[in-house]
Enzyme design. Structure first.
Site, short mmCIF file in Angstrom:
data_model
loop_
_atom_site.label_atom_id
_atom_site.label_comp_id
_atom_site.label_asym_id
_atom_site.label_seq_id
_atom_site.Cartn_x
_atom_site.Cartn_y
_atom_site.Cartn_z
N GLY A 104 -2.12 -14.39 -5.08
CA GLY A 104 -1.70 -13.25 -4.26
C GLY A 104 -2.80 -12.72 -3.36
CE LYS A 114 -10.22 -5.91 6.96
NZ LYS A 114 -10.08 -6.81 5.80
CD GLU A 141 -0.15 -11.77 3.91
OE1 GLU A 141 1.06 -12.00 4.01
OE2 GLU A 141 -0.63 -10.70 3.50
N GLY A 185 -10.81 -1.98 2.57
CA GLY A 185 -9.94 -1.37 1.55
C GLY A 185 -10.49 -0.13 0.90
CB VAL A 239 -0.96 0.02 1.21
CG1 VAL A 239 -1.91 1.21 1.13
CG2 VAL A 239 -1.76 -1.28 1.31
NE ARG A 242 10.55 -4.98 8.10
CZ ARG A 242 9.41 -5.65 8.21
NH1 ARG A 242 8.99 -6.03 9.40
NH2 ARG A 242 8.68 -5.95 7.16
P1 NAP Z 1 3.63 -4.61 3.61
O1 NAP Z 1 3.57 -4.80 2.14
O2 NAP Z 1 4.12 -5.71 4.46
O3 NAP Z 1 4.54 -3.32 3.89
C1 NAP Z 1 4.93 -2.92 5.17
C2 NAP Z 1 5.97 -1.82 5.05
O4 NAP Z 1 6.25 -1.35 6.35
C3 NAP Z 1 7.30 -2.28 4.42
O5 NAP Z 1 7.79 -1.29 3.56
C4 NAP Z 1 8.21 -2.43 5.65
O6 NAP Z 1 9.58 -2.17 5.39
C5 NAP Z 1 7.65 -1.36 6.56
N1 NAP Z 1 7.91 -1.69 7.96
C6 NAP Z 1 7.40 -2.72 8.66
N2 NAP Z 1 7.87 -2.72 9.92
C7 NAP Z 1 8.71 -1.66 10.00
C8 NAP Z 1 9.53 -1.13 11.03
N3 NAP Z 1 9.59 -1.71 12.22
N4 NAP Z 1 10.24 -0.01 10.76
C9 NAP Z 1 10.20 0.56 9.55
N5 NAP Z 1 9.46 0.10 8.52
C10 NAP Z 1 8.72 -1.00 8.75
O7 NAP Z 1 2.19 -4.17 4.19
P2 NAP Z 1 0.92 -3.66 3.38
O8 NAP Z 1 0.24 -4.82 2.75
O9 NAP Z 1 1.29 -2.49 2.54
O10 NAP Z 1 -0.04 -3.20 4.58
C11 NAP Z 1 0.20 -2.01 5.31
C12 NAP Z 1 -0.98 -1.73 6.23
O11 NAP Z 1 -2.16 -1.58 5.43
C13 NAP Z 1 -1.30 -2.86 7.21
O12 NAP Z 1 -1.75 -2.31 8.42
C14 NAP Z 1 -2.42 -3.62 6.53
O13 NAP Z 1 -3.26 -4.30 7.45
C15 NAP Z 1 -3.16 -2.47 5.87
N6 NAP Z 1 -3.96 -2.88 4.71
C16 NAP Z 1 -3.37 -3.55 3.69
C17 NAP Z 1 -4.13 -3.93 2.61
C18 NAP Z 1 -3.52 -4.66 1.45
O14 NAP Z 1 -4.26 -4.98 0.50
N7 NAP Z 1 -2.23 -4.94 1.45
C19 NAP Z 1 -5.52 -3.62 2.58
C20 NAP Z 1 -6.09 -2.90 3.64
C21 NAP Z 1 -5.28 -2.53 4.71
P3 NAP Z 1 10.47 -3.12 4.42
O15 NAP Z 1 9.89 -2.91 3.07
O16 NAP Z 1 11.84 -2.64 4.56
O17 NAP Z 1 10.24 -4.52 4.93
#
Ligand code: NAP
Length: 452
Positions: A205, A223, A208, A152, A31, A62
């Site tokens: 995809g 939710k 997980e 979403g 996202v 990270r």
């Molecule tokens: P993601 O792809 O796993 O990305 C997480 C990002 O956060 C990565 O860039 C990671 O860094 C960074 N990160 C994690 N821990 C960190 C730390 N301790 N310090 C610094 N950076 C850190 O997650 P996502 O799917 O985008 O989801 C993000 C949020 O949106 C979550 O809360 C999720 O529940 C919510 N969400 C997601 C979706 C979806 O479709 N994906 C839909 C609705 C809501 P690195 O890249 O270096 O690992």
């Protein structure tokens, strides 16, 4: 790691004057990368809509050295930093897209206490620590927005909180987890086994590598807690949501559902009764002509019933980088506008403080499949046990060659019955008593019927 520039409040936007608001992004994953891309590619449109330039000043990750799609091309690599704390301190608006509880919680608190407004998509964090964070935001006079945390791209937080602020919501039924909807849809339309459908969802995809949060209903429960809190102006904690996943659903359940005109869906349910609020997540039979029955694949939908408005349905993509980024950016533009007029958006509303009911107080209809002895008197015994527990039968069918009876052993007969509305506690006692009778060999499945 790039240095995070010190805040330059001299460039802050002021009410009525064009200016710049500094945006910090925490996370550059599925996202976050799409939010970054949009902030850069649509900077002029967003500035016109927000009333100030939204200047992306840094992106916390990270690992800054990991190669990433779009970084170094659309997204300047020097925006990446591993010092999330310093980045937060430099911003007017903080977008948290890291996920998880810590350090997200600490960073959001730090942002709020430093006077920044926050946008997050983190349902897990809000379901566990929402009240603490909303109070901090109210004390600081800043926004904490979370449209993307539920379903979403679908606008549901704002409609429930603002558009329906003058109405009385009675019930919310949501398909809020795309993975499980995809899996159940594959089982319904192709007769797939659950494990095969989960594997397919992973390959596409949608799921997980570890699908537990989806298939066990944890994601939907977070939710449901958020939706119930909004709909009923009552704080609902994650541990107050009764939760059951889809792992026990079999192809035979899906066939039995179809036979009685239903489809199986994983529902997040928030319901107001005379006694309080019932919040639960479980697989349920939905009538085939209910709008939720038509929600296919990985799509999400939320069906709201309100006294004045009547039924409302919100439908769309519940996950994915770009759809979720759309909701995040909507919140970001609103938070920017609020800052420009020197105010804040809606506060958390928990004034009603209704009791949150235990799981066994829920009242619903049930469909029960049993394997009984294939001899006279079995049906009468089943009917008698239900009557003894005050559970009335709506329909009952029994035949040796029922298409759902594939999991019934030789010499036994399959029975499929649906009940009128009954308390969960009464149904549980009924099932217990049925299991102790001599003619009932097995309760094959018990599924709730919702949306009627
Ligand atoms: P993601 O792809 O796993 O990305 C997480 C990002 O956060 C990565 O860039 C990671 O860094 C960074 N990160 C994690 N821990 C960190 C730390 N301790 N310090 C610094 N950076 C850190 O997650 P996502 O799917 O985008 O989801 C993000 C949020 O949106 C979550 O809360 C999720 O529940 C919510 N969400 C997601 C979706 C979806 O479709 N994906 C839909 C609705 C809501 P690195 O890249 O270096 O690992």
């Amino acid at each position: 790691m790039s240095a995070v520039p010190a805040p330059d409040r001299s460039t802050d936007a002021r009410p009525g004057t064009p200016g710049t608001l500094r945006v910090a992004l925490l996370g550059c994953g599925v996202v976050g990368s799409e939010v970054a891309r949009a902030l850069i590619e649509h900077a002029d449109d967003l500035a016109a809509r927000a009333g100030a330039h939204l200047d992306l000043v840094g992106i916390a990750v990270r690992d800054t050295s990991r190669p990433r799609d779009g970084v170094g091309t659309v997204i300047p690599a020097e925006l990446l930093t591993d010092d999330a704390g310093a980045l937060v301190d430099s911003a007017d608006l903080v977008v948290e897209l890291m996920g998880g509880i810590e350090p997200a919680r600490g960073l959001i608190r730090r942002a709020i206490e430093g006077g920044a407004s926050v946008v997050t998509a983190n349902k897990a964090l809000l379901a566990e620590h929402g009240p603490e964070l909303f109070e901090a935001a109210d004390d600081a006079g800043v926004d904490l927005s979370f449209e993307a945390a539920v379903a979403g791209a679908i606008p549901i937080v704002r409609p429930v909180r603002e558009s329906l602020a003058g109405d009385q919501v009675r019930r919310v039924l949501g398909i809020v987890n795309g993975t499980t909807n995809y899996v159940l849809d594959q089982m319904t339309t192709h007769g797939a086994e659950l494990e095969d459908a989960v594997k397919e969802a992973q390959a596409l995809g949608y799921a997980e590598a570890d699908p537990t949060a989806d298939v066990e209903g944890f994601d939907a429960a977070a939710k449901a807690a958020i939706l119930a809190s909004l709909a009923f102006h009552t704080r609902v904690r994650l541990d107050q949501v009764a939760r059951e996943g889809i792992t026990a659903i079999t192809p035979a359940d899906v066939v039995a559902a179809r036979l009685t005109g239903h489809v199986v869906k994983l529902l997040a349910i928030a319901e107001r009764t005379a006694e309080g609020v019932s919040v639960r997540v479980h697989p349920a039979l939905v009538p085939g002509d209910h709008p939720l029955a038509a929600v296919r694949g990985a799509f999400n939908a939320v069906f709201v019933e309100a006294d004045g408005a009547g039924p409302l349905m919100f439908y769309g993509q519940g996950a994915g980088g770009r759809p979720t980024a759309s909701a995040v950016l909507g919140d970001l533009v609103s938070a920017a506008r609020d800052r420009l007029v020197g105010g804040k958006g809606p506060r958390e509303s928990a004034y009603a403080s209704l009791p949150v009911l235990p799981a066994d107080a829920a009242v619903t209809r049930y469909q029960v499949r049993l394997a009984v002895a294939d001899r006279p008197g079995a049906l009468a015994q089943v009917a008698g046990v239900l009557a003894d527990h005050g559970v009335s039968i709506d329909t009952m069918r029994q035949a040796p060659d029922e298409p759902y009876a594939t999991d019934v052993a030789e010499g036994r007969a399959a029975v499929l019955l649906t009940t009128h509305a009954a308390r969960e506690a009464s149904l549980a006692a009924t099932v217990d008593a049925l299991q102790r009778t001599d003619r009932v060999h097995e309760i094959t499945s018990v599924l709730r019927v919702e949306g009627v």
